[in-house]
Write a protein that holds these residues in place. Sequence first.
Motif, PDB file in Angstrom:
ATOM      1  N   GLU A  35      94.905  41.893 -22.928  1.00 15.49           N
ATOM      2  CA  GLU A  35      93.653  41.947 -22.186  1.00 15.49           C
ATOM      3  C   GLU A  35      93.344  40.408 -21.584  1.00 15.49           C
ATOM      4  O   GLU A  35      92.192  40.418 -20.929  1.00 15.49           O
ATOM      5  CB  GLU A  35      92.519  42.193 -23.068  1.00 15.49           C
ATOM      6  CG  GLU A  35      92.794  43.315 -24.156  1.00 15.49           C
ATOM      7  CD  GLU A  35      92.327  44.628 -23.077  1.00 15.49           C
ATOM      8  OE1 GLU A  35      92.106  44.304 -22.104  1.00 15.49           O
ATOM      9  OE2 GLU A  35      92.209  45.619 -23.945  1.00 15.49           O
ATOM     10  N   TRP A  52      89.341  35.637 -21.515  1.00 19.23           N
ATOM     11  CA  TRP A  52      88.739  37.095 -21.640  1.00 19.23           C
ATOM     12  C   TRP A  52      87.570  37.183 -20.983  1.00 19.23           C
ATOM     13  O   TRP A  52      86.607  36.329 -21.194  1.00 19.23           O
ATOM     14  CB  TRP A  52      88.616  37.662 -22.945  1.00 19.23           C
ATOM     15  CG  TRP A  52      90.191  37.797 -23.666  1.00 19.23           C
ATOM     16  CD1 TRP A  52      90.787  38.815 -23.824  1.00 19.23           C
ATOM     17  CD2 TRP A  52      90.763  36.685 -24.306  1.00 19.23           C
ATOM     18  NE1 TRP A  52      91.873  38.328 -24.669  1.00 19.23           N
ATOM     19  CE2 TRP A  52      91.853  37.146 -24.875  1.00 19.23           C
ATOM     20  CE3 TRP A  52      90.239  35.374 -24.537  1.00 19.23           C
ATOM     21  CZ2 TRP A  52      92.884  36.522 -25.489  1.00 19.23           C
ATOM     22  CZ3 TRP A  52      91.287  34.560 -25.292  1.00 19.23           C
ATOM     23  CH2 TRP A  52      92.329  35.257 -25.908  1.00 19.23           C
ATOM     24  N   GLY A  90      82.481  40.905 -21.330  1.00 18.55           N
ATOM     25  CA  GLY A  90      82.480  42.344 -21.614  1.00 18.55           C
ATOM     26  C   GLY A  90      83.665  42.653 -22.510  1.00 18.55           C
ATOM     27  O   GLY A  90      83.530  43.116 -23.473  1.00 18.55           O
ATOM     28  N   ARG A  91      84.933  42.285 -22.090  1.00 20.79           N
ATOM     29  CA  ARG A  91      86.006  42.197 -22.872  1.00 20.79           C
ATOM     30  C   ARG A  91      85.804  41.570 -24.119  1.00 20.79           C
ATOM     31  O   ARG A  91      86.441  42.207 -25.112  1.00 20.79           O
ATOM     32  CB  ARG A  91      87.228  41.647 -22.086  1.00 20.79           C
ATOM     33  CG  ARG A  91      88.511  42.121 -22.410  1.00 20.79           C
ATOM     34  CD  ARG A  91      88.701  43.551 -22.645  1.00 20.79           C
ATOM     35  NE  ARG A  91      89.126  44.347 -21.220  1.00 20.79           N
ATOM     36  CZ  ARG A  91      88.977  45.279 -20.911  1.00 20.79           C
ATOM     37  NH1 ARG A  91      88.451  46.356 -21.934  1.00 20.79           N
ATOM     38  NH2 ARG A  91      89.629  45.747 -19.859  1.00 20.79           N
ATOM     39  N   THR A  92      85.302  40.574 -24.180  1.00 20.18           N
ATOM     40  CA  THR A  92      84.997  39.783 -25.389  1.00 20.18           C
ATOM     41  C   THR A  92      84.361  40.411 -26.430  1.00 20.18           C
ATOM     42  O   THR A  92      84.735  40.693 -27.760  1.00 20.18           O
ATOM     43  CB  THR A  92      84.321  38.186 -24.967  1.00 20.18           C
ATOM     44  OG1 THR A  92      84.963  37.625 -24.273  1.00 20.18           O
ATOM     45  CG2 THR A  92      84.168  37.422 -26.173  1.00 20.18           C
ATOM     46  N   ALA A  93      83.196  40.922 -26.007  1.00 22.07           N
ATOM     47  CA  ALA A  93      82.430  41.850 -26.773  1.00 22.07           C
ATOM     48  C   ALA A  93      83.039  42.829 -27.390  1.00 22.07           C
ATOM     49  O   ALA A  93      83.033  43.452 -28.372  1.00 22.07           O
ATOM     50  CB  ALA A  93      81.282  42.052 -26.310  1.00 22.07           C
ATOM     51  N   GLU A  94      83.841  43.649 -26.467  1.00 22.93           N
ATOM     52  CA  GLU A  94      84.384  44.913 -26.739  1.00 22.93           C
ATOM     53  C   GLU A  94      85.351  44.576 -27.686  1.00 22.93           C
ATOM     54  O   GLU A  94      85.819  45.421 -28.574  1.00 22.93           O
ATOM     55  CB  GLU A  94      84.949  45.362 -25.357  1.00 22.93           C
ATOM     56  CG  GLU A  94      85.616  46.866 -25.490  1.00 22.93           C
ATOM     57  CD  GLU A  94      87.245  46.772 -25.805  1.00 22.93           C
ATOM     58  OE1 GLU A  94      87.732  47.478 -26.614  1.00 22.93           O
ATOM     59  OE2 GLU A  94      87.681  45.812 -25.156  1.00 22.93           O
ATOM     60  N   LEU A  95      86.350  43.418 -27.719  1.00 23.14           N
ATOM     61  CA  LEU A  95      87.385  43.140 -28.572  1.00 23.14           C
ATOM     62  C   LEU A  95      86.741  43.126 -30.018  1.00 23.14           C
ATOM     63  O   LEU A  95      87.361  43.407 -30.866  1.00 23.14           O
ATOM     64  CB  LEU A  95      88.080  42.075 -28.097  1.00 23.14           C
ATOM     65  CG  LEU A  95      89.151  42.423 -26.928  1.00 23.14           C
ATOM     66  CD1 LEU A  95      89.887  40.839 -26.254  1.00 23.14           C
ATOM     67  CD2 LEU A  95      90.357  43.199 -27.708  1.00 23.14           C
ATOM     68  N   THR A 151      84.184  44.214 -31.163  1.00 25.51           N
ATOM     69  CA  THR A 151      83.701  45.384 -31.594  1.00 25.51           C
ATOM     70  C   THR A 151      84.701  46.017 -32.317  1.00 25.51           C
ATOM     71  O   THR A 151      84.664  46.799 -33.326  1.00 25.51           O
ATOM     72  CB  THR A 151      83.071  46.169 -30.594  1.00 25.51           C
ATOM     73  OG1 THR A 151      81.708  45.446 -30.264  1.00 25.51           O
ATOM     74  CG2 THR A 151      82.213  47.486 -31.227  1.00 25.51           C
ATOM     75  N   ARG A 152      85.742  46.163 -31.514  1.00 28.60           N
ATOM     76  CA  ARG A 152      86.958  46.831 -32.084  1.00 28.60           C
ATOM     77  C   ARG A 152      87.634  46.377 -33.047  1.00 28.60           C
ATOM     78  O   ARG A 152      88.212  47.172 -34.076  1.00 28.60           O
ATOM     79  CB  ARG A 152      88.023  47.009 -30.680  1.00 28.60           C
ATOM     80  CG  ARG A 152      89.414  47.690 -30.841  1.00 28.60           C
ATOM     81  CD  ARG A 152      89.615  48.644 -29.671  1.00 28.60           C
ATOM     82  NE  ARG A 152      89.993  47.775 -28.356  1.00 28.60           N
ATOM     83  CZ  ARG A 152      91.023  47.514 -27.684  1.00 28.60           C
ATOM     84  NH1 ARG A 152      92.158  47.796 -28.148  1.00 28.60           N
ATOM     85  NH2 ARG A 152      90.931  46.683 -26.909  1.00 28.60           N
ATOM     86  N   ALA A 212      78.297  45.178 -34.719  1.00 31.57           N
ATOM     87  CA  ALA A 212      77.125  44.492 -34.048  1.00 31.57           C
ATOM     88  C   ALA A 212      76.344  43.328 -34.830  1.00 31.57           C
ATOM     89  O   ALA A 212      76.203  42.622 -34.315  1.00 31.57           O
ATOM     90  CB  ALA A 212      76.087  45.720 -33.643  1.00 31.57           C
TER      91      ALA A 212
END
Lengths: 232, 232
Positions: free
Chosen positions: A30, A109, A112-117, A119-120, B123
Amino acid sequence: MDIPARVTVLERVPLFKGLRPDELEAVAREAHERKLEKGEVLFRQGEDAAHSYVLGWGRLRLDQATPDGQNVVLRFMGPGDMVGTVAVLRRIPFPATPLAIEDCVILAWSAGRTAELMTRFPAIALNAVAVVGGRVEELQARLSEIATQRVERRIASTLLRMARQSGRRIEGGVEIPFAISRNDLAEMTATTLHTVSRTLAAWEQEGIVSGKRGSYLTIAQPHRLVEIAEQA
Amino acid sequence: MDIPARVTVLERVPLFKGLRPDELEAVAREAHERKLEKGEVLFRQGEDAAHSYVLGWGRLRLDQATPDGQNVVLRFMGPGDMVGTVAVLRRIPFPATPLAIEDCVILAWSAGRTAELMTRFPAIALNAVAVVGGRVEELQARLSEIATQRVERRIASTLLRMARQSGRRIEGGVEIPFAISRNDLAEMTATTLHTVSRTLAAWEQEGIVSGKRGSYLTIAQPHRLVEIAEQA
DNA sequence: CGGGGAAGTTGCGCCAGCGCAACGCTGTCG
DNA sequence: CGACAGCGTTGCGCTGGCGCAACTTCCCCG
């Protein structure tokens, strides 16, 4: 850098500690890549935090301009350090400017990608808290120092801290492997170029530190510096 | 406090922002509850970080002792603040001592539970990064202030910051709703009780601030204080 | 209601280190 | 290769605010 090369870098980054190889690979895929030459800035204080970064190679100096135009050196950063991540998650403009003091390679990153990663892979977020917590601790230590100690002790503490973070054992002491000007030290210890100059000159006389202009600073007698840092 | 009452508290805590009601309830169920009377400490600097906390009601002052026995006031904390979370995640001893300056009710989670909850609800971990990031920002600001500004400006900035964080509009200005001693202010601004006393006395003369001993401090003319904080 | 103690005030003298200024060194660029 | 620019060094004088000490005020507690 191809994906396996990136993974090799990410393996040593505290932010990604504990991730499995396949997870690291997902993270690596990513990333965008960015090169920075010595003297360039990664972004500027006040800009919108659109990306978060991890420093792959090279060194940065993190500067903060005060409202009245003075400058404070917040920290030096080396390989594996995260940059801008907090601003991204807080959705605030970058609060400081990272300047390359060596050529750098940086992974990036999007916000959006940072937060998504994170969270994942919550482990990343937990690591991030730990890393940022470490900075809080360092800042608190500096605050205590500046609040309660004389200039000489602060300079000693600052050099020791930098040696601990980035120092290399070499013959004749511990070397801080990047060029620090007297002015940088002044801006880190809340004093003036002049006082730093005088203090270091005295220490060179006594053989506690050495290092010619431009070359790296070496702490020849760390124990002497510790004494100075700790003396009442 | 029963579970719904706890949820009501947690709803307003930045650390748990964005969690669904059922998620909040899960978090609330895992909590222990602890009461603290004015003057008691939640834990002591140097102790093992076995629990992380969220302050439900009341106020704490976070103190850090320096190696040579001096004291620095790191921050004041109010309802909704997280306490000790960073030390838990970093697996290090608590770096400071939170002292109750009012009676407090506090929710607690064990170290293992804290990490588990953050993993289950990423979160929370993201919020934690943001919260800790906010502290980094505040500390950096204080560092810049102490490094570059005169005492008078630092005191002004500190009062304004506290007013922003916890101030209440009342007739006649903005009130800081807890007792701050001159000594507290001295330890926050890296100066002495004496200098703070002189400075505040002058400001009271000019009607910029008011507040008798023991009672709350009121900033009668915030704009004057802003002028002082910003003047070159 | 009176005594003790903590917090705050104020005067005074001193000095660390800042600010300024002039000068020296070293790398570099035309 | 000369001159400039940036960084560092050093001397000097000044002052903000620290440290000490004496005193006052307020609060708490018996």
